[in-house]
Design an enzyme around this catalytic site. Sequence first.
Site, mmCIF file in Angstrom:
data_model
loop_
_atom_site.group_PDB
_atom_site.id
_atom_site.type_symbol
_atom_site.label_atom_id
_atom_site.label_comp_id
_atom_site.label_asym_id
_atom_site.label_seq_id
_atom_site.Cartn_x
_atom_site.Cartn_y
_atom_site.Cartn_z
ATOM 1 N N PRO A 82 -23.890 -2.262 8.978
ATOM 2 C CA PRO A 82 -24.307 -3.116 10.204
ATOM 3 C C PRO A 82 -24.095 -4.638 9.847
ATOM 4 O O PRO A 82 -24.030 -4.998 8.518
ATOM 5 C CB PRO A 82 -26.015 -3.184 9.823
ATOM 6 C CG PRO A 82 -26.104 -1.688 9.195
ATOM 7 C CD PRO A 82 -24.874 -1.389 8.448
ATOM 8 N N GLU A 83 -23.370 -5.142 10.757
ATOM 9 C CA GLU A 83 -22.935 -6.588 10.789
ATOM 10 C C GLU A 83 -24.055 -7.607 11.152
ATOM 11 O O GLU A 83 -25.122 -7.057 11.434
ATOM 12 C CB GLU A 83 -21.711 -6.867 11.353
ATOM 13 C CG GLU A 83 -20.524 -6.052 10.792
ATOM 14 C CD GLU A 83 -19.063 -6.120 11.395
ATOM 15 O OE1 GLU A 83 -18.895 -7.278 11.501
ATOM 16 O OE2 GLU A 83 -18.281 -5.126 11.615
#
Length: 270
Positions: free
Chosen positions: A2-3
């Site tokens: 996840p960014e």
Amino acid sequence: MPELPEVETTRQGVAPHCEGQTITEVTVRDGRLRWPVPDDLPERLQGQVVRSVERRAKYLLLQLDTGTVIVHLGMSGSLRVITDQSPAMKHDHVELQLANGRLLRFNDPRRFGCWLWAERPDQHPLLRDLGPEPLSEVFNGPWLHRQSRNKQTPVKSFIMDNHVVVGVGNIYANEALFKAGIHPRRKAGRISLDRYHLLAQAIRETLAAAILMGGTTLRDFVNSDGKPGYFAQSLLVYGRGGEACWECGRALKEIRMNNRSTVYCTRCQR
């Protein structure tokens, strides 16, 4: 992994259910995360009110009266609000019972995430040396230009450095460099101020659009409501190696930089 947009989407999803709520019970089923969950975390949290749910870089911060819980989703983690009292699953490692009857449940199959405690989060080793937020007023073209002087590192690596700016992960670095027309291998110190103005704006626009659409669909990520993000449908270059550039029609080139997929247009990016 996840960014920043995925983490911000998670924050927006869980905050309304948690803020202002008292933590009535803390369950740690498996504290063997990237860094061990502190043994005294349940004692510290029980009876505390969640004053706010904030984000710094890719970290979620549960702000309490006596300190802050630092949460990282790692490579495969998700944070969900459970409203139906459904039983815990195999990889549900940490859970907060809230006074409103809802559960804040952390799931992490690979256990690369973290739940840590800090009385002063801005001084915590994970947070104290981070660069500015990409959507803040501090982050702009002149900032990038100043930080890049005399640097020989490729610009893609430069903007992915969390000491320069936080949250520009691989997907969004590819997209922003394409929008700014900058070749990912160009040396950071050889880029002009005018082009850094374009790049800073491209980073802001790319991340803001991704947040608005709920993040990018990644194999191991789901949002707090269990639904995937949809920004992947709008990707200009990432994941499109060999396909036609939507600007000039030439086939996009895909290479590896620092063991990361890098896709760019040989005509549009210089």
